[in-house]
Write a protein that holds these residues in place. Structure first.
Motif, short mmCIF file in Angstrom:
data_model
loop_
_atom_site.label_atom_id
_atom_site.label_comp_id
_atom_site.label_asym_id
_atom_site.label_seq_id
_atom_site.Cartn_x
_atom_site.Cartn_y
_atom_site.Cartn_z
N ALA A 1 16.69 6.51 7.58
CA ALA A 1 15.70 6.56 6.49
C ALA A 1 14.28 6.78 7.02
O ALA A 1 13.37 7.06 6.26
N HIS A 2 14.13 6.68 8.30
CA HIS A 2 12.82 6.89 8.92
C HIS A 2 11.75 6.06 8.26
O HIS A 2 10.65 6.53 7.98
N VAL A 3 12.05 4.83 8.00
CA VAL A 3 11.05 3.99 7.38
C VAL A 3 9.85 3.84 8.32
O VAL A 3 10.00 3.70 9.53
N GLY A 4 8.70 3.94 7.73
CA GLY A 4 7.49 3.81 8.54
C GLY A 4 7.04 5.09 9.19
O GLY A 4 6.06 5.08 9.94
N SER A 5 7.73 6.20 8.92
CA SER A 5 7.25 7.45 9.51
C SER A 5 5.86 7.78 8.97
O SER A 5 5.06 8.41 9.65
N VAL A 6 5.61 7.36 7.74
CA VAL A 6 4.26 7.50 7.17
C VAL A 6 3.91 6.18 6.49
O VAL A 6 4.68 5.68 5.67
N VAL A 7 2.77 5.64 6.86
CA VAL A 7 2.29 4.41 6.23
C VAL A 7 0.84 4.64 5.81
O VAL A 7 0.02 5.10 6.60
N ALA A 8 0.57 4.36 4.55
CA ALA A 8 -0.80 4.49 4.04
C ALA A 8 -1.29 3.12 3.60
O ALA A 8 -0.52 2.34 3.02
N ALA A 9 -2.56 2.84 3.89
CA ALA A 9 -3.09 1.51 3.60
C ALA A 9 -4.25 1.60 2.62
O ALA A 9 -5.12 2.47 2.74
N ALA A 10 -4.23 0.72 1.65
CA ALA A 10 -5.37 0.48 0.76
C ALA A 10 -5.67 -1.00 0.86
O ALA A 10 -4.84 -1.77 1.35
N PRO A 11 -6.84 -1.43 0.41
CA PRO A 11 -7.14 -2.87 0.53
C PRO A 11 -6.05 -3.73 -0.12
O PRO A 11 -5.80 -3.61 -1.32
N GLY A 12 -5.39 -4.52 0.70
CA GLY A 12 -4.36 -5.43 0.20
C GLY A 12 -3.02 -4.78 -0.08
O GLY A 12 -2.08 -5.46 -0.50
#
Lengths: 167, 474
Positions: B235-246
């Protein structure tokens, strides 16, 4: 009264020069030795003038001579000029002096210093140890070795009784 | 007794004249004093210079000035040979860009990979050496303020993530707490830079043929690990991670999940074909929408569109120019003028086509596919992307600090040339070592030479006023 450095040099340099020559066996080296020792004394004149400046100069001379000897590893130069003069002057004093000169060259600087201090300056072995900054045992050893070597190379300078008396 | 010896000594001494040494002794003493003064002055100067230089070499205080002056260099170059490391003094301070790839000076012996690090507001470079594979923005991440670098480290018995402080040079080790983990790698930062998202691989069977991937949020200060998700490796989890506040958004398989930093899932939605979460900057600046990247197979163009983070439905066009002729794009962030900054991976013409089974995977940005990487600005209303950062060939990965993107400033960069600080350091040490060795080996010759000089000086013809002693008996 505290004398100035100039007065000290004028009064004491003849004696210092004689000792320097006996230590080195060479007039040029003796002159350099006195000059170096006096220069060092001059730098510390304020500190040593109230004590015994001559003792300070002599100690510098002894240590400087040993230091030079270590650096040049006893590269003794033959004084051909003196040998020629020996041929022209056969008085007993000169013969004795030349024998001494040749014999002293066979000693190490420390042995030579001990011999000079003991038999020219007439210092006791303890005083010699103090002047050279070494132990009494070292003075005894160098004195013994020096006399033994002198007896070997110039037996006329040290008779047999002398060696026995020192033991 | 020693009467004859005493007599001979006195007789010899009596013939010695008093040497005229007073003036020359004074001159010698004064010359020695001048030399000592010169030496003391030189030593004092060295101390003064060291006193001035040391504070300069001291760790700079992290402050608002560093972040306020952060700018994006318009190009990066290969680090010079002998470039200082990120932990060397003087410290670099916050960085603006990191990059790497198979370029000659980014690939060392023994499979060592080198990550180039560029200062936030100048063209100072540092490097970070890594034992394993490194890809800036994928396995090596720059914190939002550019101060920290996160990288995978350790071995399969002790997997961990290292966080390197570029201001102090200290390294913090985040040892994995995931049970039976054999590999731990950072995949992104939280928006405030206080937490790191880490991916762990856990073997399913004893042989380790298949793995489960565990995604965790780790607070850097307290080292508290919070599990976010666990999926099959495919599933390649975490191949893309985007962050917004919280909040965090991450993709696994064809699904995007939105969670808080405690791992509570807030929403998830399925992705259409040929669409992926756009990158670490996928959250719009207001946090109201997520950005997806879509590849149009018929035109080979990449476009960005925004969707509702809860439902995944489109929430309006972005009017951004499309990017064509690239292997993939990754959205890095949003500039103040509304431009999207994307890393565009240009294809290597000699690279083979990926196998069919991988063509539905997230866009591959491995060095086998990519020739070089550029950073493009996709400005609303513009007809074509604008290049804002270029990199040399074979630099295939780049990451830009969020604060640099948010500043919106770009500067003319002049990457350093010549050789770096470590080269001079080692050259200096080597020179000193060789000189000392030569002096030691030739010490006897030097002593003899000095002695000869002294003896020659002593044997010079007598100077005026220096009388040669005679041997006339007195």
């Amino acid at each position: 009264m505290v004398e100035s450095f100039h007065e000290f040099v004028v009064h004491r340099s003849p004696a210092l020069c004689r000792t320097a020559y006996l230590l080195t066996g060479d007039h040029q080296l003796a002159e350099d030795l006195v000059q170096t020792a006096l220069a060092r004394t001059y730098r510390h004149w304020r500190r040593v003038r109230d004590g015994n400046p001559e003792a300070y100069v002599r100690r510098v001379m002894y240590h400087q001579q040993v230091s030079w000897w270590r650096r040049r590893r006893l590269v003794e130069r033959l004084e051909a000029e003196l040998t020629e003069r020996a041929d022209t002057d056969h008085s007993e004093a000169t013969t004795l002096r030349l024998s001494l000169d040749a014999a002293l060259r066979q000693l190490t600087p420390r042995q030579r210093a001990v011999i000079v201090l003991r038999y020219y300056e007439d210092l006791t072995e303890a005083q010699v140890a103090d002047a050279l900054g070494c132990t009494l045992g070292t003075v005894k050893r160098h004195g013994h070795d020096g006399l033994r070597r002198l007896r070997a190379v110039a037996p006329e300078l040290v008779d047999a009784t002398a060696e026995r008396s020192t033991r | 007794m020693t009467a004859r010896l005493r007599e001979a000594l006195r007789s010899t001494a009596e013939g010695v004249p008093a040497y005229p040494v007073y003036e020359r002794a004074l001159a010698t003493a004064r010359r020695d004093r001048r030399r000592r003064l010169t030496a003391a002055t030189g030593a004092l100067l060295v101390l003064v210079v060291a006193g001035v230089a040391l504070p300069l070499a001291r760790t700079p205080a992290p402050g608002p000035a560093a972040t306020a002056d952060a700018t994006l260099p318009d190009r990066v170059g290969l680090p010079p040979i002998g470039t200082l490391h990120v932990t060397d003094r003087p410290r670099l301070g916050p960085a603006s860009v990191i990059f790497d790839g198979p370029a000659p000076r980014l690939h060392g012996w023994n499979d060592i990979n080198v990550v180039g690090v560029v200062d936030a507001d100048s063209d100072s470079y540092r490097i970070m050496r890594m034992g394993g594979e490194s890809l800036a923005g994928e396995s090596v991440h720059l914190s939002p303020d550019g101060r920290y670098l996160a990288r995978p480290d350790g071995d399969q018995d002790d997997p961990r993530v290292d966080v390197i402080d570029l201001v102090t040079g200290r390294t913090q080790r985040l040892t994995s707490t995931v049970d039976r983990s054999v590999s731990s790698s950072p995949v992104g930062w939280s928006a405030d830079g206080g937490s790191l998202v880490v991916r762990d691989d856990v073997p399913v069977t004893f042989e380790g043929a298949t793995y489960t991937t565990v995604l965790s949020a780790v607070t850097v200060g307290e080292k508290r690990w919070t599990r976010l998700a666990a999926t099959a490796e495919e599933a390649h989890v975490g191949s893309v991670v985007a962050a917004a506040p919280g909040r965090l958004a991450y993709q696994y398989g064809r699904t995007v999940a939105v969670t808080d930093l405690d791992g509570r899932e807030q929403s998830s939605f399925a992705l259409p074909d040929e669409t992926w979460l756009a990158g670490k900057g996928a959250w719009r600046p207001d946090g109201a929408a997520l950005t997806l990247a879509t590849r149009r197979s018929e035109t080979d163009e990449w476009t960005l569109r925004q969707v509702d983070p809860t439902t995944g439905r489109d929430v309006g066009p972005l009017r951004l120019p499309a990017v064509s002729g690239v292997v993939a794009i990754r959205l890095l962030g949003w500039a103040p003028d509304g431009s999207a900054l994307v890393a565009a991976y240009e294809p290597d013409p000699l690279a083979p086509d990926p196998p069919l089974e991988e063509q539905t995977d997230p866009p591959a940005t491995s060095d086998q596919q990519v020739h070089t990487v550029r950073v493009l600005a996709l400005t609303p209303g513009a007809t074509a992307p604008r290049t804002v950062l270029t990199a040399p060939d074979q630099v295939v990965a780049v990451d830009v600090a969020d604060q640099v993107i948010r500043s919106g400033r770009i500067r003319d960069a002049r990457p350093p040339g010549g050789v770096g600080g470590r080269f001079w350091l080692w050259s200096g040490l080597l020179t000193v070592l060789v000189t000392v060795s030569m002096l030691y080996v030739g010490r006897q010759r030097i002593a003899l030479w000095l002695d000869d000089r002294r003896v020659k000086r002593a044997c010079r013809p007598a100077r005026p006023g220096r009388q040669r002693p005679t041997w006339t008996a007195r």
